[in-house]
Write a protein that holds these residues in place. Sequence first.
Motif, PDB file in Angstrom:
ATOM      1  N   VAL A  77       0.851  -1.197   0.000  1.00  0.00           N
ATOM      2  CA  VAL A  77       0.000   0.000   0.000  1.00  0.00           C
ATOM      3  C   VAL A  77       0.885   1.244   0.000  1.00  0.00           C
ATOM      4  N   GLY A  78       0.572   2.183  -0.868  1.00  0.00           N
ATOM      5  CA  GLY A  78       1.362   3.394  -0.999  1.00  0.00           C
ATOM      6  C   GLY A  78       2.266   3.360  -2.216  1.00  0.00           C
ATOM      7  N   GLN A  79       2.535   2.148  -2.704  1.00  0.00           N
ATOM      8  CA  GLN A  79       3.369   1.990  -3.905  1.00  0.00           C
ATOM      9  C   GLN A  79       2.601   1.335  -5.052  1.00  0.00           C
ATOM     10  N   ARG A  80       1.346   1.010  -4.787  1.00  0.00           N
ATOM     11  CA  ARG A  80       0.584   0.227  -5.742  1.00  0.00           C
ATOM     12  C   ARG A  80       0.399   0.901  -7.099  1.00  0.00           C
ATOM     13  N   ALA A  81       0.036   2.179  -7.100  1.00  0.00           N
ATOM     14  CA  ALA A  81      -0.276   2.852  -8.363  1.00  0.00           C
ATOM     15  C   ALA A  81       0.904   2.772  -9.328  1.00  0.00           C
ATOM     16  N   THR A  82       2.100   3.053  -8.823  1.00  0.00           N
ATOM     17  CA  THR A  82       3.307   2.997  -9.654  1.00  0.00           C
ATOM     18  C   THR A  82       3.602   1.568 -10.081  1.00  0.00           C
ATOM     19  N   GLN A  83       3.487   0.640  -9.148  1.00  0.00           N
ATOM     20  CA  GLN A  83       3.776  -0.760  -9.457  1.00  0.00           C
ATOM     21  C   GLN A  83       2.809  -1.309 -10.503  1.00  0.00           C
ATOM     22  N   HIS A  84       1.544  -0.996 -10.342  1.00  0.00           N
ATOM     23  CA  HIS A  84       0.544  -1.488 -11.297  1.00  0.00           C
ATOM     24  C   HIS A  84       0.752  -0.865 -12.683  1.00  0.00           C
ATOM     25  N   GLN A  85       1.151   0.408 -12.700  1.00  0.00           N
ATOM     26  CA  GLN A  85       1.439   1.059 -13.984  1.00  0.00           C
ATOM     27  C   GLN A  85       2.584   0.328 -14.693  1.00  0.00           C
ATOM     28  N   ASN A  86       3.587  -0.083 -13.936  1.00  0.00           N
ATOM     29  CA  ASN A  86       4.688  -0.857 -14.513  1.00  0.00           C
ATOM     30  C   ASN A  86       4.178  -2.127 -15.190  1.00  0.00           C
ATOM     31  N   VAL A  87       3.277  -2.834 -14.500  1.00  0.00           N
ATOM     32  CA  VAL A  87       2.755  -4.093 -15.041  1.00  0.00           C
ATOM     33  C   VAL A  87       1.920  -3.835 -16.298  1.00  0.00           C
ATOM     34  N   ILE A  88       1.108  -2.788 -16.262  1.00  0.00           N
ATOM     35  CA  ILE A  88       0.271  -2.459 -17.422  1.00  0.00           C
ATOM     36  C   ILE A  88       1.150  -2.078 -18.620  1.00  0.00           C
ATOM     37  N   ASN A  89       2.196  -1.302 -18.364  1.00  0.00           N
ATOM     38  CA  ASN A  89       3.144  -0.955 -19.435  1.00  0.00           C
ATOM     39  C   ASN A  89       3.790  -2.215 -20.014  1.00  0.00           C
ATOM     40  N   ALA A  90       4.187  -3.118 -19.118  1.00  0.00           N
ATOM     41  CA  ALA A  90       4.828  -4.365 -19.543  1.00  0.00           C
ATOM     42  C   ALA A  90       3.867  -5.218 -20.367  1.00  0.00           C
ATOM     43  N   ALA A  91       2.598  -5.239 -19.942  1.00  0.00           N
ATOM     44  CA  ALA A  91       1.584  -6.012 -20.671  1.00  0.00           C
ATOM     45  C   ALA A  91       1.403  -5.474 -22.083  1.00  0.00           C
ATOM     46  N   LYS A  92       1.443  -4.162 -22.196  1.00  0.00           N
ATOM     47  CA  LYS A  92       1.313  -3.530 -23.516  1.00  0.00           C
ATOM     48  C   LYS A  92       2.507  -3.905 -24.405  1.00  0.00           C
ATOM     49  N   THR A  93       3.702  -3.842 -23.830  1.00  0.00           N
ATOM     50  CA  THR A  93       4.924  -4.214 -24.553  1.00  0.00           C
ATOM     51  C   THR A  93       4.873  -5.667 -25.021  1.00  0.00           C
ATOM     52  N   ALA A  94       4.348  -6.537 -24.152  1.00  0.00           N
ATOM     53  CA  ALA A  94       4.321  -7.979 -24.445  1.00  0.00           C
ATOM     54  C   ALA A  94       3.166  -8.387 -25.361  1.00  0.00           C
ATOM     55  N   GLY A  95       2.246  -7.459 -25.622  1.00  0.00           N
ATOM     56  CA  GLY A  95       1.118  -7.791 -26.495  1.00  0.00           C
ATOM     57  C   GLY A  95      -0.011  -8.546 -25.817  1.00  0.00           C
ATOM     58  N   VAL A  96      -0.126  -8.376 -24.499  1.00  0.00           N
ATOM     59  CA  VAL A  96      -1.238  -9.007 -23.769  1.00  0.00           C
ATOM     60  C   VAL A  96      -2.561  -8.451 -24.299  1.00  0.00           C
ATOM     61  N   LYS A  97      -3.550  -9.346 -24.475  1.00  0.00           N
ATOM     62  CA  LYS A  97      -4.810  -8.946 -25.118  1.00  0.00           C
ATOM     63  C   LYS A  97      -5.954  -8.682 -24.135  1.00  0.00           C
ATOM     64  N   PHE A  98      -5.788  -9.065 -22.861  1.00  0.00           N
ATOM     65  CA  PHE A  98      -6.859  -8.856 -21.876  1.00  0.00           C
ATOM     66  C   PHE A  98      -6.260  -8.862 -20.478  1.00  0.00           C
ATOM     67  N   ILE A  99      -6.711  -7.916 -19.644  1.00  0.00           N
ATOM     68  CA  ILE A  99      -6.285  -7.852 -18.237  1.00  0.00           C
ATOM     69  C   ILE A  99      -7.522  -7.836 -17.338  1.00  0.00           C
ATOM     70  N   ALA A 100      -7.510  -8.678 -16.314  1.00  0.00           N
ATOM     71  CA  ALA A 100      -8.503  -8.581 -15.237  1.00  0.00           C
ATOM     72  C   ALA A 100      -7.754  -8.085 -14.010  1.00  0.00           C
TER      73      ALA A 100
END
Length: 282
Positions: A77-100
């Motif tokens: 807690v307190g670092q989640r927004a940045t950490q989640h943004q990292n994962v979303i960026n990575a998913a975009k780079t990797a070509g992930v087609k769906f996120i839940a």
Amino acid sequence: MIAITGATGQLGHLVIEQLLKTVPASQIVAIVRNPAKAQALSQQGIVVRQADYTDEATFAAALSGVEKLLLISSSEVGQRATQHQNVINAAKTAGVKFIAYTSLLHADTSPLGLHAEHVATEKALAASGIPYALLRNGWYTENYLASAPPALEHGVFIGAAGDGKIASATRADYAAAAAKVIAEEGHAGKIYELAGDHGWTLSELAAELSKQSGKPVTYQNLSEADFAAALKSVGLPAGLADMLADSDVGASKGGLFDDSHTLSKLIGRATTPLAQSIKAIL
């Protein structure tokens, strides 16, 4: 392939248990910080990959070949927004087609301080261009039952939720919903407000504990400051204690209640009753 973040965590491993009922192990990618903790998953034929929420590049590599991603919110807690943004960026780079994504019940209107990082993540998902679904989880019953042993010992269950109704469900209930949404088609664009079928107050929790244990337990309502201080006095880290106290006050304002029965409709069965969960821990 389907990837699960936090795969060795309390929710993640339950999601994988559910997924294995319908998805071949070889099609499941368990993303973990410490592969040593994931040996049992490897032995089942699950693909284990190491990545950290703080490292976008390693996450992109870990998501190679992944079509669907279950992003279980970080525990920091307190670092989640940045950490989640990292994962979303990575998913975009990797070509992930769906996120839940496991968000918070009524995140956009929630009185809980926890809502801010979840809202930030929801906005990041919307901006990403990747199709997504929001699993807005209510409280886990286990969050409150962790306090049952000291309550039984001292005869008092303390909190700051007043008469607020809490529509909790077990981690296993929420895991069943997450597994269904990530494994099936047709959930993109959906927002699921997930909570237990029946709400209860902390006074009712204390009464049920008393009834099943045979030991008198009463509920004592404290101010937010006093509850946080009590949690710190038994060794909880200050940040966690403050968050739990804030969440209890949020519950007093209806922040942990929902009676839409969306969760039970999604998983095709009733959610686990509070009394059943108490029986299991006793």
